[in-house]
Design a protein around this motif. Structure first.
Motif, mmCIF file in Angstrom:
data_model
loop_
_atom_site.group_PDB
_atom_site.id
_atom_site.type_symbol
_atom_site.label_atom_id
_atom_site.label_comp_id
_atom_site.label_asym_id
_atom_site.label_seq_id
_atom_site.Cartn_x
_atom_site.Cartn_y
_atom_site.Cartn_z
ATOM 1 N N ALA A 146 10.747 -9.906 -0.401
ATOM 2 C CA ALA A 146 9.767 -10.935 -0.748
ATOM 3 C C ALA A 146 9.072 -10.605 -2.066
ATOM 4 C CB ALA A 146 8.740 -11.058 0.379
ATOM 5 N N ASN A 147 8.725 -9.340 -2.251
ATOM 6 C CA ASN A 147 8.071 -8.907 -3.488
ATOM 7 C C ASN A 147 8.995 -9.114 -4.685
ATOM 8 O OD1 ASN A 147 6.309 -7.737 -5.256
ATOM 9 N ND2 ASN A 147 6.502 -5.668 -4.464
ATOM 10 N N ARG A 148 10.275 -8.763 -4.503
ATOM 11 C CA ARG A 148 11.261 -8.909 -5.581
ATOM 12 C C ARG A 148 11.447 -10.374 -5.962
ATOM 13 N NH1 ARG A 148 15.219 -7.180 -2.961
ATOM 14 N NH2 ARG A 148 14.744 -4.970 -3.274
ATOM 15 N N ALA B 131 8.515 -14.957 -11.484
ATOM 16 C CA ALA B 131 7.545 -14.855 -12.576
ATOM 17 C C ALA B 131 8.225 -14.424 -13.874
ATOM 18 C CB ALA B 131 6.455 -13.850 -12.199
ATOM 19 N N ILE B 132 9.149 -13.471 -13.778
ATOM 20 C CA ILE B 132 9.859 -12.992 -14.964
ATOM 21 C C ILE B 132 10.708 -14.113 -15.564
ATOM 22 C CG2 ILE B 132 11.699 -11.431 -15.734
ATOM 23 C CD1 ILE B 132 10.573 -9.412 -13.631
ATOM 24 N N ALA B 133 11.445 -14.831 -14.723
ATOM 25 C CA ALA B 133 12.296 -15.932 -15.204
ATOM 26 C C ALA B 133 11.451 -17.010 -15.880
ATOM 27 C CB ALA B 133 13.086 -16.519 -14.040
ATOM 28 N N ALA B 134 10.286 -17.320 -15.297
ATOM 29 C CA ALA B 134 9.411 -18.344 -15.872
ATOM 30 C C ALA B 134 8.885 -17.923 -17.239
ATOM 31 C CB ALA B 134 8.250 -18.621 -14.927
ATOM 32 N N ASP C 252 16.036 -10.615 -11.222
ATOM 33 C CA ASP C 252 15.837 -9.803 -10.023
ATOM 34 C C ASP C 252 16.106 -8.326 -10.291
ATOM 35 O OD1 ASP C 252 18.570 -10.489 -10.331
ATOM 36 O OD2 ASP C 252 18.961 -10.063 -8.219
ATOM 37 N N HIS C 253 16.970 -8.029 -11.282
ATOM 38 C CA HIS C 253 17.193 -6.631 -11.659
ATOM 39 C C HIS C 253 15.949 -6.063 -12.347
ATOM 40 C CE1 HIS C 253 21.876 -7.080 -11.702
ATOM 41 N NE2 HIS C 253 21.331 -7.480 -10.580
ATOM 42 N N MET D 243 10.737 -2.835 -12.032
ATOM 43 C CA MET D 243 9.279 -2.752 -12.011
ATOM 44 C C MET D 243 8.770 -2.253 -10.666
ATOM 45 S SD MET D 243 8.073 -6.058 -14.227
ATOM 46 C CE MET D 243 8.347 -6.065 -16.014
ATOM 47 N N ILE D 244 9.423 -2.689 -9.586
ATOM 48 C CA ILE D 244 9.048 -2.196 -8.259
ATOM 49 C C ILE D 244 9.331 -0.701 -8.157
ATOM 50 C CG2 ILE D 244 9.628 -2.315 -5.802
ATOM 51 C CD1 ILE D 244 10.189 -5.335 -6.260
#
Length: 204
Positions: free
Chosen positions: A137-139, A145-148, A162-163, A168-169
């Motif tokens: 869920a966090n990913r 957010a990154i894609a946006a 997602d990579h 970042m996680i």
């Protein structure tokens, strides 16, 4: 004035909330392995039957506790990161927010409990499911957010979103573990410094 009688749904929500609050206290005092269903129910002022009317198991309760106390915080951060340019937090801000979670008392004990659960994950698939669900869920929220952010800049990310979210996680968890084990060598001030240094080159 006469007190309004709670509906059945409201009573159940109240019971569920009380059990979650009690679980947080009992987990903090006894750890996951030492916290029994009976102890959690007693602390909340309910019976064992009330517990099982709301949760299938101690593991399910813990998963929901994580969602409430931890994932909601990460999801709010991801939502901030989808704000228009100029309103989005910087990578340094993100690092500061993540450090703040580890600095807070509740964040510290939740992280210790999380380490305990991960230790059990090698022996019990239910614990792996809890960890996988939380990170999944966090990913997903971070990836969105990154894609946006890249879409707003009109550029393509250097790797699948997602990579990048996974990286970042990994930074967050890695720093948290190192700070827990050796706080003098790995202070929380490294969070903003390293997030800015290592991820600012990505562009958006």
């Amino acid at each position: 004035m006469a007190r309004r009688r709670l509906t059945r749904a409201e009573q159940q929500a109240q019971t569920r909330g009380a059990l979650l609050d009690a679980a947080a206290r009992v987990f903090l005092e006894r750890g996951f392995a030492g916290a029994s269903v009976e102890a959690i129910a007693n602390d909340a002022g309910y019976s064992r039957g009330a517990f099982y009317s709301n949760f299938e198991s101690k593991e399910q309760l813990f998963a929901e506790l994580l969602q409430q106390r931890v994932y909601e915080r990460y999801r709010a951060m991801a939502k901030e990161a989808t704000a228009p340019r100029g309103e989005r937090p910087s990578l340094r801000d993100v690092g500061e927010q993540l450090a703040a979670i580890q600095r807070e008392r509740e964040g510290q004990w939740l992280f210790r409990l999380w380490l305990e659960l991960l230790a059990h994950a090698g022996r019990d698939e239910r614990f792996r499911d809890i960890a996988a669900g939380f990170w999944r869920a966090n990913r997903a929220a971070s990836s969105k957010a990154i894609a946006a952010a890249f879409a707003e800049e009109g550029s393509a990310p250097p790797a699948p979103p997602d990579h990048l979210a996974s990286a970042m996680i990994a930074m967050d968890i890695g720093l948290a573990i190192q700070h827990f084990a050796d706080p003098d060598a790995v202070p929380l001030e490294l969070y903003p410094e390293l997030y800015e240094l290592l991820f600012s080159g990505l562009g958006a």
